[in-house]
Design an enzyme around this catalytic site. Structure first.
Site, short mmCIF file in Angstrom:
data_model
loop_
_atom_site.label_atom_id
_atom_site.label_comp_id
_atom_site.label_asym_id
_atom_site.label_seq_id
_atom_site.Cartn_x
_atom_site.Cartn_y
_atom_site.Cartn_z
CB SER A 31 -0.86 0.04 1.26
OG SER A 31 -1.56 -1.14 1.40
CG HIS A 62 -4.14 -4.63 -2.60
ND1 HIS A 62 -2.83 -4.67 -2.21
CD2 HIS A 62 -4.84 -4.29 -1.50
CE1 HIS A 62 -2.74 -4.36 -0.93
NE2 HIS A 62 -3.95 -4.13 -0.47
CG HIS A 84 -3.13 -9.52 1.37
ND1 HIS A 84 -3.38 -8.78 0.24
CD2 HIS A 84 -2.20 -8.83 2.09
CE1 HIS A 84 -2.64 -7.67 0.28
NE2 HIS A 84 -1.92 -7.68 1.38
CE1 TYR A 86 -7.21 -9.34 2.71
CE2 TYR A 86 -5.24 -9.13 4.06
CZ TYR A 86 -6.06 -8.66 3.05
OH TYR A 86 -5.71 -7.54 2.36
CD GLU A 87 -6.65 -11.19 -1.54
OE1 GLU A 87 -7.22 -11.12 -2.63
OE2 GLU A 87 -5.46 -10.92 -1.37
CB ALA A 114 0.80 -0.30 4.72
CG MET A 212 -3.13 -8.05 7.86
SD MET A 212 -4.78 -7.51 7.37
CE MET A 212 -5.19 -6.41 8.74
CB SER A 213 1.56 -8.96 3.26
OG SER A 213 2.31 -7.81 3.58
CG ASN A 236 -2.04 1.69 11.31
OD1 ASN A 236 -1.75 1.22 10.20
ND2 ASN A 236 -2.25 0.92 12.37
CG HIS A 248 -8.14 -0.40 3.69
ND1 HIS A 248 -6.89 -0.97 3.76
CD2 HIS A 248 -8.42 -0.31 2.36
CE1 HIS A 248 -6.43 -1.20 2.54
NE2 HIS A 248 -7.35 -0.81 1.67
N1 HPA Z 1 -2.44 -4.18 11.66
C1 HPA Z 1 -2.31 -5.13 10.70
N2 HPA Z 1 -2.01 -4.84 9.45
C2 HPA Z 1 -1.80 -3.55 9.13
C3 HPA Z 1 -1.91 -2.53 10.07
C4 HPA Z 1 -2.24 -2.86 11.41
O1 HPA Z 1 -2.36 -2.00 12.30
N3 HPA Z 1 -1.65 -1.36 9.42
C5 HPA Z 1 -1.37 -1.69 8.13
N4 HPA Z 1 -1.47 -3.01 7.95
#
Ligand code: HPA
Length: 277
Positions: A31, A62, A84, A86-87, A114, A212-213, A236, A248
């Site tokens: 991202s 994406h 990912h 989670y998909e 990210a 998550m990757s 974040n 997101h």
């Molecule tokens: N948690 C998990 N995945 C993320 C986050 C988060 O805070 N920020 C960006 N991807």
């Protein structure tokens, strides 16, 4: 031949029919780096949909294609959009695109993402050089019959983010005067963001950033003997550190804000990595 390898070879055949470019460095655009490809000298593009059997990302924002071209004269393949876990894909499908880039000829894998900041010294918008990872919350992509053609059954992961590449990246960031944090990345499955208690757990385990990757991709690449490096954009602060609920949108907005600097860093690193390899 195992099913996983068979599928990979079919994708490779499909690639060879359409593209003759040989990349040296493989880059995964997380991202915020999604439009990085606009700045490279593009030779050709291959839509994931045009590779039979290839897992196609479903996440908004994406896009899905390999971009082949030159970054300051260095031949690269960029993944614009990754898959990912989670998909709902099998973990072997999640890393298939990484394995395919090795077959294309790439020797170095440059991962970007990210991530949420767990280390309270971090701030949203920081960059973190990944020095190590915790991948145990997702299945290893090496589970199942070993693909001997790719690597050994029990690969060492002691230098998963290559020491020499880390040195190059640190030097590059210092020369550009771009502050660079360093830390351990933990991959969780997502797609939900974490609870504050989960983030405390991650901190206790030694993680500095969560996402998550990436970690499963690094394992697959290491298995194949690729040199791996990674930079997280701290989009974040993780759950429970600030009072705001995570969205997101926030992740994407921060990543977009720092994207120009991130691109500059990645471009300079690619040049310097090539010179060092
Ligand atoms: N948690 C998990 N995945 C993320 C986050 C988060 O805070 N920020 C960006 N991807």
């Amino acid at each position: 031949m195992g099913k996983v390898y068979d599928k990979l070879l079919k994708c490779y055949e499909c690639f060879k029919e359409k593209v003759s470019f040989k990349p040296e460095i493989a880059l995964v655009l997380g991202s915020g780096l999604g439009d990085y490809a606009d700045g490279i000298e593009v030779v050709t593009e291959l839509d994931y949909h045009d590779i039979e059997g290839f897992p196609v990302s479903t996440v908004q924002g994406h896009q899905g294609s390999y971009i082949f071209g030159y970054v300051d004269g260095v031949p690269v393949v960029c993944m614009k959009g990754r898959v990912h876990y989670y998909e709902g894909y099998d973990i072997s499908d999640v890393v298939l695109p990484i394995r395919l880039m090795k077959l294309m000829g790439a020797k170095v894998l440059f991962l970007t993402n990210a991530a949420g900041g767990i280390n309270t010294d971090f701030h949203a918008g920081d960059f973190m050089l990944v020095k190590d990872q915790i991948a145990n919350f997702v299945p290893s992509p090496l589970i199942g019959e070993n693909i001997d053609e790719l690597g050994v059954r029990f690969p060492d992961m002691g230098n998963i983010y290559d020491r020499d590449l880390r040195t190059v990246i640190k030097r590059t960031a210092a020369l550009l005067d771009i502050p660079l944090q360093e830390g351990v990345y933990i991959q969780l499955t997502g797609p939900n963001y974490e609870t504050p208690a989960e983030i405390r757990m991650c901190r206790t385990l030694g993680a500095d950033a969560v996402g998550m990757s990436t970690a499963c991709e690094a394992v697959a690449a290491n298995h194949m003997g690729m040199k791996v490096c990674g930079i997280s954009c701290i989009s974040n602060m993780a759950s429970g550190i600030t009072a705001n609920p995570l969205t997101h949108k926030e992740v994407q907005e921060t990543a977009d804000r720092v994207a120009p600097l991130f691109k500059k860093l990645v471009t300079e690193c690619i040049k310097n990595i090539r010179d060092a390899c």
